[in-house]
Scaffold this motif. Sequence first.
Motif, PDB file in Angstrom:
ATOM      1  N   MET A  21     -10.153  76.582  28.304  1.00 14.90           N
ATOM      2  CA  MET A  21     -10.961  76.844  27.108  1.00 14.90           C
ATOM      3  C   MET A  21     -10.138  77.418  25.970  1.00 14.90           C
ATOM      4  O   MET A  21     -10.658  77.682  24.893  1.00 14.90           O
ATOM      5  CB  MET A  21     -12.102  77.809  27.445  1.00 14.90           C
ATOM      6  N   ASN A  22      -8.840  77.628  26.235  1.00 10.92           N
ATOM      7  CA  ASN A  22      -7.929  78.184  25.230  1.00 10.92           C
ATOM      8  C   ASN A  22      -8.429  79.535  24.717  1.00 10.92           C
ATOM      9  O   ASN A  22      -8.601  79.735  23.519  1.00 10.92           O
ATOM     10  CB  ASN A  22      -7.702  77.204  24.085  1.00 10.92           C
ATOM     11  N   ARG A  23      -8.634  80.441  25.656  1.00 14.13           N
ATOM     12  CA  ARG A  23      -9.051  81.808  25.344  1.00 14.13           C
ATOM     13  C   ARG A  23      -7.915  82.749  25.732  1.00 14.13           C
ATOM     14  O   ARG A  23      -7.937  83.373  26.785  1.00 14.13           O
ATOM     15  CB  ARG A  23     -10.334  82.175  26.102  1.00 14.13           C
ATOM     16  N   PRO A  24      -6.857  82.833  24.893  1.00 16.24           N
ATOM     17  CA  PRO A  24      -5.639  83.536  25.290  1.00 16.24           C
ATOM     18  C   PRO A  24      -5.818  85.008  25.640  1.00 16.24           C
ATOM     19  O   PRO A  24      -5.173  85.496  26.573  1.00 16.24           O
ATOM     20  CB  PRO A  24      -4.702  83.362  24.095  1.00 16.24           C
ATOM     21  N   ASP A  25      -6.659  85.741  24.930  1.00 13.15           N
ATOM     22  CA  ASP A  25      -6.806  87.166  25.233  1.00 13.15           C
ATOM     23  C   ASP A  25      -7.412  87.366  26.611  1.00 13.15           C
ATOM     24  O   ASP A  25      -6.914  88.162  27.412  1.00 13.15           O
ATOM     25  CB  ASP A  25      -7.669  87.862  24.174  1.00 13.15           C
ATOM     26  N   GLU A  26      -8.481  86.645  26.897  1.00 13.85           N
ATOM     27  CA  GLU A  26      -9.121  86.754  28.210  1.00 13.85           C
ATOM     28  C   GLU A  26      -8.220  86.161  29.300  1.00 13.85           C
ATOM     29  O   GLU A  26      -8.186  86.658  30.418  1.00 13.85           O
ATOM     30  CB  GLU A  26     -10.480  86.060  28.214  1.00 13.85           C
ATOM     31  N   PHE A  27      -7.479  85.097  28.972  1.00 15.95           N
ATOM     32  CA  PHE A  27      -6.555  84.497  29.933  1.00 15.95           C
ATOM     33  C   PHE A  27      -5.505  85.509  30.356  1.00 15.95           C
ATOM     34  O   PHE A  27      -5.255  85.710  31.552  1.00 15.95           O
ATOM     35  CB  PHE A  27      -5.902  83.241  29.352  1.00 15.95           C
ATOM     36  N   LYS A  28      -4.883  86.199  29.394  1.00 10.74           N
ATOM     37  CA  LYS A  28      -3.879  87.222  29.711  1.00 10.74           C
ATOM     38  C   LYS A  28      -4.474  88.310  30.607  1.00 10.74           C
ATOM     39  O   LYS A  28      -3.871  88.711  31.605  1.00 10.74           O
ATOM     40  CB  LYS A  28      -3.345  87.872  28.432  1.00 10.74           C
ATOM     41  N   LEU A  29      -5.636  88.795  30.218  1.00 10.46           N
ATOM     42  CA  LEU A  29      -6.298  89.856  30.963  1.00 10.46           C
ATOM     43  C   LEU A  29      -6.588  89.423  32.396  1.00 10.46           C
ATOM     44  O   LEU A  29      -6.272  90.132  33.351  1.00 10.46           O
ATOM     45  CB  LEU A  29      -7.602  90.225  30.248  1.00 10.46           C
ATOM     46  N   HIS A  30      -7.160  88.228  32.553  1.00  9.44           N
ATOM     47  CA  HIS A  30      -7.522  87.770  33.891  1.00  9.44           C
ATOM     48  C   HIS A  30      -6.322  87.281  34.694  1.00  9.44           C
ATOM     49  O   HIS A  30      -6.365  87.300  35.925  1.00  9.44           O
ATOM     50  CB  HIS A  30      -8.629  86.719  33.820  1.00  9.44           C
ATOM     51  N   LEU A  31      -5.251  86.889  34.035  1.00  9.39           N
ATOM     52  CA  LEU A  31      -4.025  86.555  34.758  1.00  9.39           C
ATOM     53  C   LEU A  31      -3.464  87.819  35.412  1.00  9.39           C
ATOM     54  O   LEU A  31      -3.076  87.804  36.581  1.00  9.39           O
ATOM     55  CB  LEU A  31      -2.991  85.912  33.832  1.00  9.39           C
ATOM     56  N   ARG A  32      -3.458  88.906  34.680  1.00  8.56           N
ATOM     57  CA  ARG A  32      -3.026  90.182  35.267  1.00  8.56           C
ATOM     58  C   ARG A  32      -3.948  90.570  36.424  1.00  8.56           C
ATOM     59  O   ARG A  32      -3.496  91.040  37.468  1.00  8.56           O
ATOM     60  CB  ARG A  32      -2.999  91.282  34.210  1.00  8.56           C
TER      61      ARG A  32
ATOM     62  N   ILE B  67      -0.936  73.536  36.453  1.00 10.71           N
ATOM     63  CA  ILE B  67      -0.626  72.099  36.534  1.00 10.71           C
ATOM     64  C   ILE B  67      -1.913  71.328  36.812  1.00 10.71           C
ATOM     65  O   ILE B  67      -2.204  70.312  36.153  1.00 10.71           O
ATOM     66  CB  ILE B  67       0.442  71.822  37.609  1.00 10.71           C
ATOM     67  N   HIS B  68      -2.707  71.796  37.752  1.00  9.00           N
ATOM     68  CA  HIS B  68      -3.963  71.124  38.084  1.00  9.00           C
ATOM     69  C   HIS B  68      -4.913  71.127  36.882  1.00  9.00           C
ATOM     70  O   HIS B  68      -5.509  70.105  36.535  1.00  9.00           O
ATOM     71  CB  HIS B  68      -4.611  71.825  39.286  1.00  9.00           C
ATOM     72  N   MET B  69      -5.024  72.267  36.234  1.00  9.41           N
ATOM     73  CA  MET B  69      -5.884  72.413  35.064  1.00  9.41           C
ATOM     74  C   MET B  69      -5.489  71.453  33.952  1.00  9.41           C
ATOM     75  O   MET B  69      -6.340  70.925  33.240  1.00  9.41           O
ATOM     76  CB  MET B  69      -5.805  73.875  34.616  1.00  9.41           C
ATOM     77  N   SER B  70      -4.208  71.168  33.823  1.00  7.02           N
ATOM     78  CA  SER B  70      -3.741  70.311  32.732  1.00  7.02           C
ATOM     79  C   SER B  70      -4.334  68.907  32.795  1.00  7.02           C
ATOM     80  O   SER B  70      -4.540  68.263  31.772  1.00  7.02           O
ATOM     81  CB  SER B  70      -2.212  70.236  32.720  1.00  7.02           C
ATOM     82  N   MET B  71      -4.660  68.427  33.989  1.00  6.06           N
ATOM     83  CA  MET B  71      -5.230  67.092  34.138  1.00  6.06           C
ATOM     84  C   MET B  71      -6.682  67.023  33.680  1.00  6.06           C
ATOM     85  O   MET B  71      -7.182  65.973  33.308  1.00  6.06           O
ATOM     86  CB  MET B  71      -5.156  66.622  35.607  1.00  6.06           C
ATOM     87  N   TYR B  72      -7.358  68.140  33.682  1.00  2.00           N
ATOM     88  CA  TYR B  72      -8.783  68.162  33.356  1.00  2.00           C
ATOM     89  C   TYR B  72      -9.072  68.708  31.962  1.00  2.00           C
ATOM     90  O   TYR B  72     -10.038  68.310  31.331  1.00  2.00           O
ATOM     91  CB  TYR B  72      -9.551  68.955  34.427  1.00  2.00           C
ATOM     92  N   TYR B  73      -8.228  69.620  31.485  1.00  3.67           N
ATOM     93  CA  TYR B  73      -8.435  70.200  30.162  1.00  3.67           C
ATOM     94  C   TYR B  73      -7.475  69.631  29.122  1.00  3.67           C
ATOM     95  O   TYR B  73      -7.703  69.790  27.937  1.00  3.67           O
ATOM     96  CB  TYR B  73      -8.276  71.727  30.208  1.00  3.67           C
ATOM     97  N   GLY B  74      -6.384  69.034  29.564  1.00  2.00           N
ATOM     98  CA  GLY B  74      -5.448  68.412  28.640  1.00  2.00           C
ATOM     99  C   GLY B  74      -4.137  69.156  28.505  1.00  2.00           C
ATOM    100  O   GLY B  74      -4.020  70.339  28.825  1.00  2.00           O
ATOM    101  N   MET B  75      -3.154  68.419  28.038  1.00  2.00           N
ATOM    102  CA  MET B  75      -1.810  68.972  27.894  1.00  2.00           C
ATOM    103  C   MET B  75      -1.711  70.080  26.852  1.00  2.00           C
ATOM    104  O   MET B  75      -1.013  71.067  27.101  1.00  2.00           O
ATOM    105  CB  MET B  75      -0.806  67.856  27.578  1.00  2.00           C
ATOM    106  N   PRO B  76      -2.387  69.990  25.696  1.00  2.00           N
ATOM    107  CA  PRO B  76      -2.270  71.100  24.747  1.00  2.00           C
ATOM    108  C   PRO B  76      -2.724  72.432  25.339  1.00  2.00           C
ATOM    109  O   PRO B  76      -2.079  73.461  25.130  1.00  2.00           O
ATOM    110  CB  PRO B  76      -3.168  70.670  23.582  1.00  2.00           C
ATOM    111  N   ALA B  77      -3.802  72.420  26.107  1.00  2.00           N
ATOM    112  CA  ALA B  77      -4.262  73.650  26.752  1.00  2.00           C
ATOM    113  C   ALA B  77      -3.229  74.134  27.765  1.00  2.00           C
ATOM    114  O   ALA B  77      -2.963  75.334  27.885  1.00  2.00           O
ATOM    115  CB  ALA B  77      -5.615  73.427  27.428  1.00  2.00           C
ATOM    116  N   ALA B  78      -2.634  73.211  28.499  1.00  2.00           N
ATOM    117  CA  ALA B  78      -1.638  73.572  29.506  1.00  2.00           C
ATOM    118  C   ALA B  78      -0.369  74.130  28.863  1.00  2.00           C
ATOM    119  O   ALA B  78       0.219  75.096  29.376  1.00  2.00           O
ATOM    120  CB  ALA B  78      -1.307  72.372  30.383  1.00  2.00           C
TER     121      ALA B  78
END
Length: 139
Positions: free
Chosen positions: A76-87, A104-115
């Motif tokens: 979903m390209n939510r960098p702030d929440e992504f960083k938080l939840h990655l930690r 890598i798996h996510m890139s096939m479903y959401y696209g390369m720019p998101a990956a």
Amino acid sequence: MPSDPSGDDLFQAGLKARREVLGDDYVNQVLQKQPNSFTQPFQDLVTKTAWGMVWTRPGLTRAQRSMLNIAMLAGMNRPDEFKLHLRGAIRNGVSKAQVQEILIHMSMYYGMPAAVSAFKIADEVLKDIEDVPDRKSKL
């Protein structure tokens, strides 16, 4: 006036889970930063529902929930929440290799720019975590 959910079992369970996944420092910062009549109801809602009702369910482990979160937030390209939840995912036992596979798996479903964005952010966060001596063993 901020609410006082101290007697609410779902809120308390959610607050406990939120602290365990995201860390006391982050949760304290959010709860101290936003105690006003406009934002407090939202913090109560998030703590009670997302954390108290969903994160405490028995059907998935915390690591599995973290893996789902980082895949969805990256997509979903939510960098702030992504960083938080990655930690949080690392705190929940998700390995660096698993993060790589998830992205890598996510890139096939959401696209390369998101990956591309997700890998860049994840690389920065993981390097930062590797610099913290007591967390090296979790990678």
